[in-house]
Every structure is written in C-alpha cells, then in structure tokens.
Design a protein around this motif. Structure first.
Motif, PDB file in Angstrom:
ATOM      1  N   THR A   1       0.839  -1.210   0.000  1.00 19.05           N
ATOM      2  CA  THR A   1       0.000   0.000   0.000  1.00 19.05           C
ATOM      3  C   THR A   1       0.873   1.260   0.000  1.00 19.05           C
ATOM      4  O   THR A   1       2.076   1.208  -0.227  1.00 19.05           O
ATOM      5  CB  THR A   1      -0.996   0.025   1.196  1.00 19.05           C
ATOM      6  OG1 THR A   1      -0.297   0.265   2.420  1.00 19.05           O
ATOM      7  CG2 THR A   1      -1.760  -1.281   1.299  1.00 19.05           C
TER       8      THR A   1
ATOM      9  N   PHE B   1      -8.253   3.768  -3.253  1.00 18.08           N
ATOM     10  CA  PHE B   1      -8.370   2.350  -2.890  1.00 18.08           C
ATOM     11  C   PHE B   1      -7.688   1.466  -3.930  1.00 18.08           C
ATOM     12  O   PHE B   1      -6.916   0.558  -3.584  1.00 18.08           O
ATOM     13  CB  PHE B   1      -9.842   1.938  -2.768  1.00 18.08           C
ATOM     14  CG  PHE B   1     -10.013   0.464  -2.540  1.00 18.08           C
ATOM     15  CD1 PHE B   1      -9.863  -0.081  -1.278  1.00 18.08           C
ATOM     16  CD2 PHE B   1     -10.287  -0.395  -3.608  1.00 18.08           C
ATOM     17  CE1 PHE B   1      -9.985  -1.453  -1.061  1.00 18.08           C
ATOM     18  CE2 PHE B   1     -10.418  -1.760  -3.409  1.00 18.08           C
ATOM     19  CZ  PHE B   1     -10.267  -2.290  -2.132  1.00 18.08           C
TER      20      PHE B   1
ATOM     21  N   ASN C   1      -3.898   1.694  -3.673  1.00 17.87           N
ATOM     22  CA  ASN C   1      -3.362   0.987  -2.502  1.00 17.87           C
ATOM     23  C   ASN C   1      -3.500  -0.529  -2.630  1.00 17.87           C
ATOM     24  O   ASN C   1      -2.544  -1.262  -2.361  1.00 17.87           O
ATOM     25  CB  ASN C   1      -4.092   1.456  -1.234  1.00 17.87           C
ATOM     26  CG  ASN C   1      -3.545   2.746  -0.678  1.00 17.87           C
ATOM     27  OD1 ASN C   1      -2.657   2.748   0.161  1.00 17.87           O
ATOM     28  ND2 ASN C   1      -4.072   3.872  -1.150  1.00 17.87           N
ATOM     29  N   TYR C   2      -4.667  -0.981  -3.036  1.00 20.61           N
ATOM     30  CA  TYR C   2      -4.957  -2.419  -3.007  1.00 20.61           C
ATOM     31  C   TYR C   2      -4.358  -3.173  -4.182  1.00 20.61           C
ATOM     32  O   TYR C   2      -3.841  -4.288  -4.017  1.00 20.61           O
ATOM     33  CB  TYR C   2      -6.466  -2.628  -2.969  1.00 20.61           C
ATOM     34  CG  TYR C   2      -6.869  -4.051  -2.634  1.00 20.61           C
ATOM     35  CD1 TYR C   2      -6.484  -4.635  -1.425  1.00 20.61           C
ATOM     36  CD2 TYR C   2      -7.636  -4.801  -3.524  1.00 20.61           C
ATOM     37  CE1 TYR C   2      -6.858  -5.932  -1.112  1.00 20.61           C
ATOM     38  CE2 TYR C   2      -8.013  -6.091  -3.214  1.00 20.61           C
ATOM     39  CZ  TYR C   2      -7.619  -6.652  -2.010  1.00 20.61           C
ATOM     40  OH  TYR C   2      -7.992  -7.955  -1.707  1.00 20.61           O
TER      41      TYR C   2
ATOM     42  N   GLY D   1      -1.513  -4.026  -1.887  1.00 26.92           N
ATOM     43  CA  GLY D   1      -2.252  -4.331  -0.670  1.00 26.92           C
ATOM     44  C   GLY D   1      -2.909  -5.699  -0.704  1.00 26.92           C
ATOM     45  O   GLY D   1      -3.077  -6.348   0.339  1.00 26.92           O
TER      46      GLY D   1
ATOM     47  N   SER E   1      -6.195  -0.525   2.791  1.00 25.59           N
ATOM     48  CA  SER E   1      -6.516   0.170   1.545  1.00 25.59           C
ATOM     49  C   SER E   1      -7.838   0.922   1.680  1.00 25.59           C
ATOM     50  O   SER E   1      -7.980   2.052   1.210  1.00 25.59           O
ATOM     51  CB  SER E   1      -6.592  -0.829   0.389  1.00 25.59           C
ATOM     52  OG  SER E   1      -5.360  -1.470   0.187  1.00 25.59           O
TER      53      SER E   1
ATOM     54  N   ASN F   1      -7.301   3.922   4.020  1.00 27.52           N
ATOM     55  CA  ASN F   1      -6.575   4.968   3.308  1.00 27.52           C
ATOM     56  C   ASN F   1      -7.502   5.733   2.366  1.00 27.52           C
ATOM     57  O   ASN F   1      -7.393   6.956   2.213  1.00 27.52           O
ATOM     58  CB  ASN F   1      -5.404   4.384   2.529  1.00 27.52           C
ATOM     59  CG  ASN F   1      -4.242   3.986   3.426  1.00 27.52           C
ATOM     60  OD1 ASN F   1      -4.246   4.253   4.628  1.00 27.52           O
ATOM     61  ND2 ASN F   1      -3.246   3.334   2.857  1.00 27.52           N
TER      62      ASN F   1
END
Length: 280
Positions: free
Chosen positions: A122, A208, A211-212, A217, A228, A231
């Motif tokens: 992430t 998202f 991050n993911y 993530g 995620s 965040n």
C-alpha cells in the motif's frame, strides 16, 4: 567524526517512549522535548535521555525545530515516540557518521506494524522519511499536518528500516484519521484548494485501487484490504471536511454581504432623510 543528537517530541507517550529511547541508546545525545504530559512520559524519559525539556505546545514544526536547536550536535536524528530504530539502521547511521557524509540529509524507509503484521504494501511502504540531517543545512517546515524537512543541499538514502507502531487497533486508527483529516482540510482550504462532487466521488475509489492493486495491498490479504479501505476513507473525509469548510466560508460571506447591504441601505435612507429635512 560528527556526533549525533537524537530528538524526540512527546505528549502523553508513556506507553511508547521507553522502547523508542532504548532503540537509540547508542547515540551521543538524546533530547526529549515534552509538551506538558499528564502521564509518566517525563519520568520515563528522564531515566534514559540526556536532557528532558518541558514546554508548551507551539505546533509540530516549531517543536521539532526547537528540539534540534537545543541539541548539542549538528547532526540530528528526529524520532517519534511510536518509532523504533532497528539495529540494522543504527549500524548504518554509525558507519555513515564514522566518516564525513557527502549529503546533508538522508531519507529512511519506514515500515508500519498494524493488524498483527508488518505492512510492506500500500501507500505505507517504503514510506521514506527524511529524519537524519545536518541542522546547519536543514529545518522542519509545514503548517498543520505532514510537516517535512526542507534541505539546502543534497539528500541521500539509507536502507535500514525505521519501525512504526502507529495504531493500537482500528478504533485508534479511525481516531487518528479524524484528527489528521481536520488538519489536512484546514491546510488545503487556507492554500486556496476547493472540493467538488468530483473530488468526493472520484478520489477515494482511485485511492483504494492504488493501494490495493497498484501498490500490492492485495498481497496482505484481509489486512491489506482494510488498510486500503481506510486509506481511501482518509481521502474521502479530507475532501468532505474541505467541502464543509468552503460551505461555511461561503455562508459567512453571504451573511457579511447581507449585513453590508443592510447597513448601506440604512445609511442611504438616513442621508435622504437629512437631505429632506435640510431642504425643508
């Protein structure tokens, strides 16, 4: 050979300060600047720190610059109470300062412990932090949130990790998000930024996905999914609070304009009345 001062600013950090100080016991000096803690932070710090100074809280930037200014040595390692210097990082810093560093500041990778594991995915990793610097060529800058070190010179990069124990649990994480998004929204608003429906609807899903998926993530399974999501929630709440601020500002401007118009109207009526009486 340059000597090193470690600086730590604190406020009710009794649960963390002991371990932070232990991780830098090898340093030439440790300076703790406390903001009038009401727990045992000061007593714990006094057992290990070279100096403990208690003063009012002026803000993150001013407090960190004050800590650096009161240190005995020019090379500063700025540490937060919820961080730990790993043995690998300690050896790397000691080897660096055994000679004459070519750079005036160094970025350090930081890894966070959360939800029962070290998160190396992430936006949280490697999360480089510029914490080792020569105070003659650098100082802390910023306003309410995400303060940073401004450097006049070249910057290097270290490999040893700084460990970060940021949150006790998800509730603590959510409280931190609420606090920091308030600071972030205020800072954005004062910088002239504004939030629209596009920001509220578009930025959080993109955060998202970044991050993911883009930043891995998904490899941390459920923990990666939760981080995620949180965040992305941070991004949403930041823009929501910014929208709220601009709405209140617009409302105050309308009220102010209305009051001004009423005042002007009353003044014109008064002038007209005076003219009428005078002409009579």
């Amino acid at each position: 050979m340059p000597k090193l001062s470690v600086t730590i600013i604190t406020k009710n950090e009794a649960a963390d300060i002991g371990a932070a100080l232990e991780s830098v016991a090898w340093a030439d000096e440790i300076v703790v600047v406390d903001s009038q803690s009401t727990d045992d932070t000061v007593a714990i710090a006094q057992r290990s720190a070279t100096r403990v100074i208690v003063r009012e809280w002026p803000g993150y930037v001013d407090q960190k610059n004050y800590a650096a200014a009161t240190a005995s040595h020019d090379w500063i390692l700025s540490l937060d109470a919820d961080e730990r210097v790993t043995p690998e990082l300690a050896r790397e810093i000691q080897a660096l300062l055994a000679g004459t560093p070519r750079d005036v500041a160094f970025r350090i990778p930081r890894v966070t412990w959360h939800l029962g594991r070290w998160i190396r995915t992430t936006d949280w990793y490697p999360d480089y932090q510029l914490r080792l610097y020569d105070r003659r060529a650098a100082e802390w800058t910023g306003r309410y949130v995400h303060e940073a070190v401004a450097v006049r010179g070249t910057t290097g990069q270290l490999h040893g990790e700084l460990q970060h124990f940021a949150y006790r649990n998800i509730s603590d994480h959510l409280e931190t998000i609420d606090r920091y998004t308030t600071y972030a929204a205020r800072q954005m608003h004062e910088a002239g930024r504004r939030a629209s429906l596009l920001h509220l609807a578009g930025h959080p899903p993109l955060a998202f996905l970044r991050n993911y998926l883009a930043r891995g993530g998904i490899r941390d399974r459920t923990a990666g999914f939760l981080i995620s999501t949180l965040n992305a929630y941070y991004v949403f709440l930041k823009f929501a609070k910014l929208w709220e601020l601009q709405r209140h500002t617009a409302h105050r401007e309308v009220v102010k304009s209305t009051k001004t118009t009423k005042t002007l109207l009353l003044f014109m009526i008064f002038v007209s009345f005076v003219c009428f009486v005078t002409s009579s």
